[in-house]
Design an enzyme around this catalytic site. Structure first.
Site: not given
Ligand code: GLA
Length: 768
Positions: A507, A577
């Site tokens: 990420d 997300d």
């Molecule tokens: C980001 C990712 C999510 C999740 C969060 C965790 O927003 O896109 O899918 O993994 O971080 O903190």
């Protein structure tokens, strides 16, 4: 004087080549090696010439290069001034002599000199160039003039390298071309090489300039977005002037994606008309400009973003741009996407993963957020396995002192309170259930509340004495530094070596700010924009090499880092997300213009979700089944009937995933166009077809018109089976078998009703 001077030859009056002796010596040594190499190649190619003509040819008599990439021809030549001039990019021509010689460069009055009016294949900024340059440089003596002339070239199989040199100084520019005849895609990149004895600062280095046929009336499509709303398709006419698509953020970005498509046919629908399209392979700040000159010259230039760019190239050093891939089709935007999908699967994705299928995945994020522990994760894993899930991924919260997003990033040790016995027991449990194990990491970041930051505050990107802007309570590590690179590599390597980890969700939850590097001399600090990306790729490449079965998902708070550079190192991506199924239809539609559904990870999550919307579980499944399926729901809250439906849909998905992930996608009805949405996937051998359809806000009494399928074998007979769990409507008269011709010309009737209804059909070819 202003006025017509059609035969003005201003550029030819410039100084001739003045090459240093040292340069000539090196050049002649290289020439000897090259000559023997060329002889060997010639002998080799004369043997194979009978088998297939070379896809790249240099026509000595006309000084023209012809690149044949399957159904596409790309042609440029050396003009009377010794400069490279673009001639053609479009449908395959095949008869080389048709292209003749390179047209003479003509000025347009005293304002638009030939340097500007000629379609320079790769223009240096100098000598009256007023359009977008490929390269712009400043020499230490203040000289900023660069005029590139042809030196030599080399053809090896499907690749061509052409070397250009400034008319006076040994600053060399090597243009690299690779053709991919199966898809018609061309890859272009450029290496700038400083053979002077002093540093040169590059203020722009672009990967390529792509020219479209002279004319106007073009339309540009590109992808913009925001967090939780990525992949919005934008369309607009190309007018005279310059349109810039870019990221200045240090990474690819959700706000714009480095992809473009330009077409010209006013009536062009999704399956017809000429389209020129392309995408950059770079995960740092990038720029694509679409420029139409008053002389109707339309070109697309792309590469490193020029904003705050100032790469110091020491004597003897080279810098290579990211690759810029581009293609052409007369099959409309639909075929343009399919070409890219195939190209990505067959040529870009690592480890030939694009030829296999993706596992069904469970991810814990929306279920537990940061509250992960051994017991809770084991319970979720039990439930996920009972559904038929193949990979269990534990998301954020497992490391350092990570209780929320205020602490822990940078400290990649397992949190001893949450996992007193390490990750071993959980991983063994997951594996005993028949799944493999994946883990979330965000290695390029640091929370000020972390051991790492307390020890190395200088490792965070910053300008000396200036505030450090936090986003999500975190700072970006200065990955341009080699010590930071090594720290990240070793932290992850140790983690993967100590634990049986099959998959990392990598990420990246914010963009650069204060991109300073105060520890090195000021004239080198801007190299950070490039070095960061190179070191990121270095870590990914080394990890993959050391752990060959490791798979990676690229995530940046959703789809903020999806590009053909990261995709050489990541098997899949997190597209957004925003997991709300109805919003997701638009997100997924936009995504597939540029990227294959194979890599598009989609989760089924709980409702109400983003937007407060609650759509049925079947709808959520059918949306997520259009890419690489995942489950992101809190299974502890699911009822028996939810498990039953999920189990059914996952087993159905497994029977169609080869077609969905690796087949040909046809967007039949767009979510952005009305209240009926449909897409179709056809397997490579046309033996299986899957149709997904959705409706919302249906007016009473208005039924969905027959849906015309595409890409089928007209003469074949297909069986039809419903994939959704809805009961067959009482008045249904649809036969179980239909011909390809009927399905494509008459179409198939679907029963959809009310709000957020969904259906899916599987068609199997039974005869030809
Ligand atoms: C980001 C990712 C999510 C999740 C969060 C965790 O927003 O896109 O899918 O993994 O971080 O903190």
């Amino acid at each position: 004087m202003v006025g017509m001077q059609p035969r003005c030859r201003e550029a030819s009056t410039r100084k001739n080549l003045n090459i240093s002796t040292e340069f000539l010596f090196v050049k002649s040594a290289i020439s000897v090696v090259r000559l023997s190499f060329m002889v060997a190649l010639f002998l080799l190619s004369s043997v194979s010439a009978a088998v297939a003509p070379s896809p790249i040819r240099f026509l000595m008599s006309t000084k023209v290069f012809v690149l044949d990439a399957g159904k596409v021809s790309y042609v440029f030549g050396i003009n009377e001034l010794g400069m490279l001039q673009h001639m053609y990019w479009g449908g395959h021509v095949g008869r080389d002599e048709d292209f003749g010689t390179v047209p003479n460069a003509r000025a347009w009055a005293s304002f638009d000199l030939s340097t500007t009016t000629m379609p320079q294949e790769y223009p240096g900024w100098g000598a009256g160039l007023y359009v977008e340059p490929g390269i712009k440089a400043t020499f230490p003596d203040g000289n900023r003039d660069l005029v590139l002339h042809y030196v030599d070239h080399q053809i090896v199989g499907n690749t061509l390298s052409v070397t250009l040199k400034d008319i006076e100084r040994p600053l060399l520019v090597h243009l690299h071309y690779t053709v991919y005849p199966d898809t018609g895609i061309l890859r272009r990149e450029v290496t700038a090489e400083n053979r002077t004895d002093k540093p040169v600062v590059l203020e722009s280095l672009q990967s390529a300039a792509w020219y479209l046929p002279i004319g106007d009336g073009y339309r540009l499509r590109y992808l913009t977005g925001r967090w939780a709303g990525e992949w919005q398709l934008t369309e607009e006419p190309v007018h005279t002037g310059l349109k810039v698509l870019e990221s200045r953020r240090g990474s690819t970005s959700s706000q714009a994606n480095p992809w473009f498509a330009v077409d010209r046919d006013e009536n062009s629908d999704s399956e017809h008309g000429a389209v020129w399209f392309g995408a950059l392979g770079w995960s740092g700040s990038w720029r694509i400009s679409v420029e139409q000159t008053p002389h109707q010259q339309v070109r697309v230039t792309g590469g490193f973003n020029t904003f705050d760019f100032g790469y110091r190239l020491a004597p003897g050093e080279s810098l290579t741009t990211p690759p810029f891939y581009a293609g052409y089709t007369d099959g409309g935007i639909g075929e343009a996407s399919r070409i890219l999908h195939t190209f990505e699967r067959t040529e870009i994705l690592p480890n030939r993963s694009g030829l296999r299928t993706r596992p069904v995945l469970y991810n814990s994020w929306e279920a537990t957020e940061f509250n992960v522990d051994e017991t809770g994760q084991k319970a979720l894993a039990d439930k996920a396995a009972s559904l038929g899930v193949e990979r269990f991924v534990m998301d954020d919260g497992w490391f350092g002192q990570r209780k929320n997003d205020h602490a822990g990033l940078g400290d990649w040790y397992v949190n001893p309170q949450k996992f007193p016995n390490g990750l071993g027991p959980l991983i063994r449990h997951v594996k005993d259930l028949g799944m493999d194990f994946g883990l979330w990491v965000e290695p390029e970041m640091v929370n000020p509340d972390s051991d790492l930051y307390r020890k190395h505050p200088e490792w965070a990107m910053h300008f000396e004495g200036r505030p450090r802007t936090e986003a999500r309570n975190q700072l970006v590590l200065n990955l341009a530094r080699d010590d930071v690179r090594e720290y990240i590599f070793h932290s992850l390597d140790e983690l993967i070596t100590a634990n049986d980890i099959a998959f990392l969700k990598w990420d990246y939850n914010r963009n650069f700010s204060e991109p300073g590097w105060p520890e090195i001399p000021p004239d080198q600090q801007k190299n950070l924009w490039v070095r960061y990306g190179e070191n990121l790729y270095n870590i990914l490449d080394r990890l993959r090499q050391k752990h060959p079965v490791l798979e990676i998902e690229s995530c940046s708070g959703g789809g903020g880092r999806v590009d053909l550079g990261i995709l050489r190192r990541a098997e899949q991506v997190w597209s957004s997300d925003n997991t709300e199924a109805f919003d997701r239809l638009t997100i997924q539609q936009g995504f597939t213009y540029a990227y294959t559904p194979h890599i598009m990870m989609d989760w089924v999550t709980d409702v109400p979700n983003f937007n407060g919307r609650s759509v049925p579980l079947q709808f959520r499944f059918l949306v997520a089944m259009q890419g690489s399926l995942g489950i992101g729901a809190n299974l502890n809250r699911w009822q028996t009937e939810d498990f039953a439906l999920a189990k059914h849909m996952i087993s159905v998905y497994k029977s169609i995933r080869e077609t969905v992930q690796n087949g040909a996608l046809y967007r039949l009805a767009l979510p952005t166009a009305g209240n009926f949405i449909a897409s179709e996937y056809v397997s490579e051998d046309q033996s299986q077809v899957v149709l997904f359809a959705f409706s919302h806000s249906q007016q009473f009494g208005r039924s969905v018109p027959p849906v015309l399928l595409r890409g089928l074998d007209e003469r074949a007979i297909y069986t039809l089976a419903r994939l959704d769990a809805k009961p067959q409507p009482k008045n249904s008269t649809s036969p179980g078998k239909l011909s390809g011709a009927y399905l494509m010309h008459h179409g198939v009737m679907l029963s959809l009703q009310g709000d957020y209804d969904s259906t899916a059909l599987k068609l199997e070819r039974i005869s030809q």
